[in-house]
Design an enzyme around this catalytic site. Structure first.
Site, PDB file in Angstrom:
ATOM      1  CD1 TRP A 168      29.776 -24.393  12.420  1.00  0.00           C
ATOM      2  CD2 TRP A 168      31.439 -22.925  12.170  1.00  0.00           C
ATOM      3  NE1 TRP A 168      30.810 -25.029  11.771  1.00  0.00           N
ATOM      4  CE2 TRP A 168      31.845 -24.159  11.604  1.00  0.00           C
ATOM      5  CE3 TRP A 168      32.335 -21.855  12.120  1.00  0.00           C
ATOM      6  CZ2 TRP A 168      33.073 -24.351  11.007  1.00  0.00           C
ATOM      7  CZ3 TRP A 168      33.580 -22.049  11.525  1.00  0.00           C
ATOM      8  CH2 TRP A 168      33.930 -23.289  10.978  1.00  0.00           C
ATOM      9  N   GLY A 208      31.265 -13.398  13.396  1.00  0.00           N
ATOM     10  CA  GLY A 208      32.558 -12.967  12.858  1.00  0.00           C
ATOM     11  C   GLY A 208      33.677 -13.393  13.783  1.00  0.00           C
ATOM     12  CD  GLU A 224      30.590 -29.908  -6.164  1.00  0.00           C
ATOM     13  OE1 GLU A 224      31.677 -29.524  -5.702  1.00  0.00           O
ATOM     14  OE2 GLU A 224      29.494 -29.611  -5.641  1.00  0.00           O
ATOM     15  CE  LYS A 234      24.476 -22.646   1.018  1.00  0.00           C
ATOM     16  NZ  LYS A 234      24.768 -23.800   0.134  1.00  0.00           N
TER      17      LYS A 234
END
Ligand code: M6R
Length: 626
Positions: free
Chosen positions: A76, A103, A499, A621
């Site tokens: 990503w 990271g 939400e 995620k």
């Protein structure tokens, strides 16, 4: 954030690496790559832009890449666009060091300049290439072996990393280093695995080591050794993963998200059961009460004495977990009369915090790895404030660093859009709120018993909503090409709207907004046009009429009106176009039920638009970058 894997053993590495990466694609999916070594030969590197399938096709499922030791990566992008050139693995020019990284190396520019001064050149835009070349630099400069080179790099690097590297002179070995990014190491007969998350290794072994912050590891066939920053060997316990591989598979559902939506009754039940105990008691009139339910937070170290001392609660979280916090604020303040502040993880640490030693900071996170939430937790700890983590992933960084951990028992959540994670976090907050209310003398015994009993009915009520999902599917198809959708509500219903709106936009890409119903008239109502879908959430009796009249106001400007309310409120049908009913419950727990139709709505709109529900664009995620 990205996913990394590693394997060394008696089998061909590439198919195992690809299989592991397929379980980690939720962490990133804009490019992928692997590096495999066959004995002492140089590693073979294969990379591809796009989904993992492209890498798999390129290597014929891994068959064309020979060797039994390798590392892999699914990316990503953070530094440098998604491209084959920027895809991992990265290597030093002479292939002395090759590795993958998850990271962010914050000071990579400064390190790059140092390396350039020392004769290094760079082919990619990534911070990872800098880290790998830094390892190579120290390896060659001090000639003291891989652990020393890694340790020296770790001291120089600022940021977060889970790093897995292979060294030319150490065939059949993988070296790992970790700070703030997740990584587990699995071992079994003659084989060793490394991964960002458990599902990647579960098919092969349930015995894993959790490598700690600023620790390193050396993996050989079936063996893992661990080292601290001084290079001294350290011991680690082998932990058995209890959930099975099936939990991380789709199990017949088209998408993980739908599977996880259906797992909610069980996830909620398990989470409730983890904190409710039963005891026999003698009532005031001398009668025996058998099996009286009570909440036991002592099992997570939150004693009555601690609760008595709490002056204020600060809930810190991101995304959906923040929405849980918004709902929890209403619930805890009302049940326990303790002031609650809710803060975004990304904002919390950059304010001049007014934290009191008698406060409790509650960090909510499904993954337990969200960088902003983790940073907030550390900030709170630095200020000497007690911290409680509500976390799903066992052994994650937030879970390990918090003073107390309340594990939600949702099981592995793979879809990027959280559903069962969100619901179990809500339940954890209800339990915390009830117990605080009891201890602070705000909830009498009989009311406490009623609330606990009501909690136990939630799983059945969730199942009932799911039984009627086809109606929502029909409705979603009707609005699949909507341009804007508004969700409006007041109080707790507003938190539910937040939400619902996030679920809609993150997977269907339809612009949506959650609005406090009473605020609409201060500007936003000008966006309402003929046919705009406005969904009202109406679960709170005291706010029902007010929200209803705000909803009708948008209707008179041409909006199509839908609403989610509880059975019994049939008058809504006189003034709105489409109603979804949810079972009645104690109003504090309304979010647990009212959010389900909104999850389904987002899901079905995304499906009707032909989108990749489990892997929405630009997302991943767990967000391990700030
Ligand atoms: O793992 P966390 O609960 O800390 O994640 C927080 C958010 O990144 C997460 O809830 C995100 O907003 C989801 N994509 C929402 O569905």
């Amino acid at each position: 954030m990205c996913g990394i894997v590693g394997f060394v053993g008696h089998h061909q590495a590439a198919p195992i690496l690809l299989d592991g990466l397929s379980k980690l694609e939720y962490r990133g999916y804009d490019s992928a790559g692997l590096a495999v070594r066959d004995g002492e030969a140089d590693p073979v590197l294969v990379k591809a832009k796009g989904r993992l399938q492209i890498l798999s096709d390129k290597t014929d499922g891994g068959k064309t890449v020979v060797g039994s030791c390798g590392v892999g990566h699914t990316r990503w992008a953070t530094h440098g666009e998604p491209s084959e050139n920027n895809a991992h693995p990265h290597c030093s020019d002479d292939h002395n060091v090759v590795g993958v990284h998850n990271g962010i190396i914050e000071n990579y520019q400064e390190l790059k300049e140092k390396l350039v001064r020392n004769g290094y050149s760079f082919y990619s835009d990534t911070d990872t290439e800098v880290a790998i070349k830094m390892v190579d630099y120290y390896y060659k400069k001090y000639k003291m072996g891989p652990i020393d080179a890694l340790a020296k790099t770790m001291v120089r690097v600022r940021g977060s990393y889970a790093l897995a590297v292979m060294f030319k002179e150490y065939p059949g070995e993988i070296y790992a280093a970790r700070k703030d990014s997740p990584m587990i190491i699995g071992v079994t007969n003659g084989e060793s695995y490394l991964a960002s998350d458990v599902p990647a290794v579960l098919k092969y072994t349930r015995d894993v080591y959790y490598i700690g912050n600023l620790e390193m590891a050396r993996l050989t066939e079936g063996k893992a050794e661990f080292y601290d920053l001084n290079g001294d060997q350290i011991e680690k316990p082998l932990v058995e993963i209890k959930w099975d591989a099936e939990a991380a598979e789709k199990g017949g559902y088209e998408h993980f998200m739908m599977k996880e939506i259906h797992e909610q009754p069980k996830a909620v039940l398990d989470t409730i059961n983890s904190m409710i105990r039963y005891k026999d008691e003698v009532g005031e009139d001398g009668t025996k009460i058998s099996g009286k339910a009570f909440i036991d937070l002592a099992s997570i170290g939150i004693t009555d004495e601690i609760i008595r001392g709490i002056h204020q609660i600060h809930i810190v979280a991101c995304g959906s977990a923040y929405h849980v916090g918004m709902a929890a604020q209403y619930v805890i303040e009302d049940l326990a009369r303790i002031p609650v502040r809710v803060e975004l993880g990304s904002e919390f640490r950059y304010r001049s915090l007014l934290l009191d030693p008698n406060d409790l900071v509650v960090v909510i996170s499904q993954s337990g790895e969200t960088a902003d939430s983790l940073a907030a937790l550390r900030e709170a700890k630095d200020k000497g404030v007690r911290t409680l983590a509500i976390v799903n992933v066992v052994g994650s960084s937030i879970a390990r660093e918090a003073d107390h951990v309340f594990y939600t028992l949702a099981g592995p959540e793979i879809a990027v859009a959280t559903t069962k994670g969100y619901l179990t976090q809500l339940v954890a907050c209800y339990i915390l709120g009830i117990q605080c209310g009891i201890v602070k003398g705000q909830i009498p015994d009989d009311k406490a018993a009623e609330l606990i009993q009501e909690l136990n009915t939630l799983p059945g009520k969730i199942s009932k909503i799911l039984d009627d999902k086809e109606r929502i599917q029909w409705f979603a198809a009707k609005f699949a090409s909507a341009r804007d959708i508004f969700f409006i509500g007041r109080g707790l219903d507003y938190a539910i709207c937040m939400e619902g709106s996030l679920k809609m936009k993150e997977i269907s890409y339809v612009h949506s907004e959650a609005y406090a119903a009473g605020e609409l008239k201060h500007g936003t109502i000008s966006l309402i046009e003929e046919g705009t879908l406005v969904i009202g959430v109406l679960t709170q009796k005291a706010l029902f009429e007010k929200t209803m009249s705000n909803l009708v106001e948008t209707g008179s400007r041409g909006a199509y009106l839908a609403n989610v309310t509880t059975y019994g409120n049939y008058s809504v049908e006189d003034s709105t176009d489409f109603t979804i009913y949810v079972p009645k419950t104690d109003e504090h727990f309304a979010a647990t039920l009212a959010v389900i139709p909104l999850q389904l709505l987002g899901y079905y709109v995304a499906c009707a638009r032909g989108l990749d529900v489990d892997k929405p664009r630009n997302l991943a995620k767990s967000v391990t970058v700030e």
